[in-house]
Design a protein around this motif. Structure first.
Motif, PDB file in Angstrom:
ATOM      1  N   VAL A  51      51.107  43.705  39.864  1.00 43.78           N
ATOM      2  CA  VAL A  51      52.105  42.632  39.908  1.00 43.78           C
ATOM      3  C   VAL A  51      51.946  41.864  41.220  1.00 43.78           C
ATOM      4  CG1 VAL A  51      54.584  42.124  40.077  1.00 43.78           C
ATOM      5  CG2 VAL A  51      53.755  43.746  38.357  1.00 43.78           C
ATOM      6  N   ASP A  52      51.828  42.596  42.316  1.00 39.25           N
ATOM      7  CA  ASP A  52      51.665  41.955  43.620  1.00 39.25           C
ATOM      8  C   ASP A  52      50.369  41.156  43.686  1.00 39.25           C
ATOM      9  OD1 ASP A  52      52.464  41.542  46.440  1.00 39.25           O
ATOM     10  OD2 ASP A  52      50.644  42.714  46.828  1.00 39.25           O
ATOM     11  N   LEU A  53      49.281  41.727  43.174  1.00 38.50           N
ATOM     12  CA  LEU A  53      47.990  41.032  43.192  1.00 38.50           C
ATOM     13  C   LEU A  53      48.067  39.718  42.419  1.00 38.50           C
ATOM     14  CD1 LEU A  53      44.955  40.997  43.911  1.00 38.50           C
ATOM     15  CD2 LEU A  53      44.554  42.204  41.750  1.00 38.50           C
ATOM     16  N   ILE A  54      48.576  39.769  41.222  1.00 34.90           N
ATOM     17  CA  ILE A  54      48.684  38.552  40.408  1.00 34.90           C
ATOM     18  C   ILE A  54      49.554  37.515  41.109  1.00 34.90           C
ATOM     19  CG2 ILE A  54      49.601  37.584  38.254  1.00 34.90           C
ATOM     20  CD1 ILE A  54      48.902  40.353  36.956  1.00 34.90           C
ATOM     21  N   ASP A  55      50.726  37.940  41.556  1.00 34.88           N
ATOM     22  CA  ASP A  55      51.652  36.996  42.194  1.00 34.88           C
ATOM     23  C   ASP A  55      51.036  36.389  43.457  1.00 34.88           C
ATOM     24  OD1 ASP A  55      53.385  37.675  40.141  1.00 34.88           O
ATOM     25  OD2 ASP A  55      54.756  38.828  41.411  1.00 34.88           O
ATOM     26  N   GLY A  56      50.334  37.201  44.237  1.00 35.20           N
ATOM     27  CA  GLY A  56      49.697  36.699  45.454  1.00 35.20           C
ATOM     28  C   GLY A  56      48.589  35.705  45.160  1.00 35.20           C
ATOM     29  N   LEU A  57      47.762  36.007  44.155  1.00 30.53           N
ATOM     30  CA  LEU A  57      46.678  35.080  43.799  1.00 30.53           C
ATOM     31  C   LEU A  57      47.226  33.777  43.226  1.00 30.53           C
ATOM     32  CD1 LEU A  57      44.036  37.550  42.327  1.00 30.53           C
ATOM     33  CD2 LEU A  57      44.111  36.522  44.623  1.00 30.53           C
ATOM     34  N   LEU A  58      48.316  33.874  42.478  1.00 30.75           N
ATOM     35  CA  LEU A  58      48.919  32.647  41.949  1.00 30.75           C
ATOM     36  C   LEU A  58      49.529  31.798  43.068  1.00 30.75           C
ATOM     37  CD1 LEU A  58      50.473  33.878  38.581  1.00 30.75           C
ATOM     38  CD2 LEU A  58      48.365  32.555  38.941  1.00 30.75           C
ATOM     39  N   SER A 135      55.587  39.805  32.867  1.00 32.57           N
ATOM     40  CA  SER A 135      55.892  38.451  33.334  1.00 32.57           C
ATOM     41  C   SER A 135      54.756  37.924  34.216  1.00 32.57           C
ATOM     42  CB  SER A 135      57.213  38.465  34.110  1.00 32.57           C
ATOM     43  OG  SER A 135      57.478  37.216  34.663  1.00 32.57           O
ATOM     44  N   SER A 136      54.237  38.771  35.099  1.00 37.03           N
ATOM     45  CA  SER A 136      53.119  38.368  35.952  1.00 37.03           C
ATOM     46  C   SER A 136      51.870  38.128  35.125  1.00 37.03           C
ATOM     47  CB  SER A 136      52.849  39.428  37.020  1.00 37.03           C
ATOM     48  OG  SER A 136      53.891  39.449  37.953  1.00 37.03           O
ATOM     49  N   ARG A 137      51.622  38.996  34.156  1.00 37.03           N
ATOM     50  CA  ARG A 137      50.455  38.800  33.276  1.00 37.03           C
ATOM     51  C   ARG A 137      50.539  37.478  32.534  1.00 37.03           C
ATOM     52  NH1 ARG A 137      49.020  42.310  28.753  1.00 37.03           N
ATOM     53  NH2 ARG A 137      47.013  41.285  28.781  1.00 37.03           N
ATOM     54  N   LYS A 138      51.716  37.169  32.027  1.00 36.09           N
ATOM     55  CA  LYS A 138      51.905  35.918  31.299  1.00 36.09           C
ATOM     56  C   LYS A 138      51.682  34.719  32.228  1.00 36.09           C
ATOM     57  CE  LYS A 138      55.170  33.425  28.397  1.00 36.09           C
ATOM     58  NZ  LYS A 138      56.511  33.394  27.830  1.00 36.09           N
ATOM     59  N   ALA A 139      52.180  34.805  33.443  1.00 41.96           N
ATOM     60  CA  ALA A 139      51.988  33.715  34.412  1.00 41.96           C
ATOM     61  C   ALA A 139      50.492  33.540  34.729  1.00 41.96           C
ATOM     62  CB  ALA A 139      52.776  33.992  35.691  1.00 41.96           C
ATOM     63  N   LEU A 140      49.765  34.648  34.834  1.00 43.46           N
ATOM     64  CA  LEU A 140      48.331  34.579  35.082  1.00 43.46           C
ATOM     65  C   LEU A 140      47.626  33.899  33.917  1.00 43.46           C
ATOM     66  CD1 LEU A 140      45.750  35.266  36.629  1.00 43.46           C
ATOM     67  CD2 LEU A 140      45.842  37.555  35.612  1.00 43.46           C
ATOM     68  N   LYS A 141      47.933  34.328  32.705  1.00 41.14           N
ATOM     69  CA  LYS A 141      47.303  33.737  31.517  1.00 41.14           C
ATOM     70  C   LYS A 141      47.636  32.244  31.419  1.00 41.14           C
ATOM     71  CE  LYS A 141      46.247  37.709  28.783  1.00 41.14           C
ATOM     72  NZ  LYS A 141      44.820  37.614  29.060  1.00 41.14           N
ATOM     73  N   ASN A 142      48.884  31.881  31.702  1.00 42.13           N
ATOM     74  CA  ASN A 142      49.280  30.474  31.654  1.00 42.13           C
ATOM     75  C   ASN A 142      48.535  29.637  32.697  1.00 42.13           C
ATOM     76  OD1 ASN A 142      51.043  30.893  29.548  1.00 42.13           O
ATOM     77  ND2 ASN A 142      52.850  31.071  30.853  1.00 42.13           N
ATOM     78  N   SER A 143      48.221  30.252  33.838  1.00 45.05           N
ATOM     79  CA  SER A 143      47.520  29.515  34.886  1.00 45.05           C
ATOM     80  C   SER A 143      46.070  29.225  34.504  1.00 45.05           C
ATOM     81  CB  SER A 143      47.555  30.289  36.205  1.00 45.05           C
ATOM     82  OG  SER A 143      46.596  31.333  36.209  1.00 45.05           O
ATOM     83  N   LEU A 144      45.561  29.975  33.553  1.00 49.04           N
ATOM     84  CA  LEU A 144      44.175  29.813  33.126  1.00 49.04           C
ATOM     85  C   LEU A 144      44.013  28.874  31.930  1.00 49.04           C
ATOM     86  CD1 LEU A 144      43.050  33.527  33.465  1.00 49.04           C
ATOM     87  CD2 LEU A 144      42.399  31.606  34.938  1.00 49.04           C
ATOM     88  N   SER A 145      45.118  28.532  31.294  1.00 48.33           N
ATOM     89  CA  SER A 145      45.008  27.690  30.090  1.00 48.33           C
ATOM     90  C   SER A 145      45.137  26.216  30.402  1.00 48.33           C
ATOM     91  CB  SER A 145      46.047  28.095  29.049  1.00 48.33           C
ATOM     92  OG  SER A 145      47.331  28.148  29.593  1.00 48.33           O
TER      93      SER A 145
END
Length: 145
Positions: A51-58, A135-145
């Protein structure tokens, strides 16, 4: 540009995952590996850390220039520095990269998908970290679309 793969390992052999299971992450940069794996003192709470990794990269995608990943309940850390040529990843005074932020996000997304392809790694809906993780996974996927 650097080729990157990302892998996740859950150290707990139980059939069902909990939000606080220990595990490891591994980044491979053109065959050069940076990993917490094989060092028990560096294993960390994998789902919380993801969760932290995804949020930090976003946050890097949102304009932030630096992010430090520290595995939850561990001393394993990586520094991500965004610059004009991409993102440099620093670990123990060694620099890896640059890699484009998009490729970094894609590698993390792909690594999480591969990790979750094993049904034993899926969190149950009653896990305390389930909502944050998904929620973090979904935000990551959304950032890639």
């Amino acid at each position: 540009m650097t080729m990157l793969t990302f892998k996740i390992y859950r150290n707990d052999n139980e059939e069902s995952a909990t939000g606080f299971d220990l595990g490891d992450v591994e980044f491979s940069f053109d065959g050069k590996i940076v990993s917490s794996r094989g060092h028990p003192q560096l294993s960390h709470m994998i789902y919380v850390s993801l969760v932290d990794l995804i949020d930090g990269l976003l946050q890097l995608k949102g304009g932030k220039k630096r992010y430090e990943y520290v595995g939850a309940d561990s001393s394993f850390n990586l520094h991500f520095n965004k610059n004009k040529s991409g993102v440099d990843i620093l670990h123990e005074k060694r620099k890896y990269g640059p890699i484009s932020l998009e490729k970094l996000l894609e590698a993390v997304d792909s690594g999480i998908d591969s990790f979750l392809a094993d049904p034993r790694n899926e969190l149950s809906t009653d896990s305390s970290i389930y909502d944050d993780f998904n929620s973090s996974r979904k935000a990551l996927k959304n950032s890639l679309s």
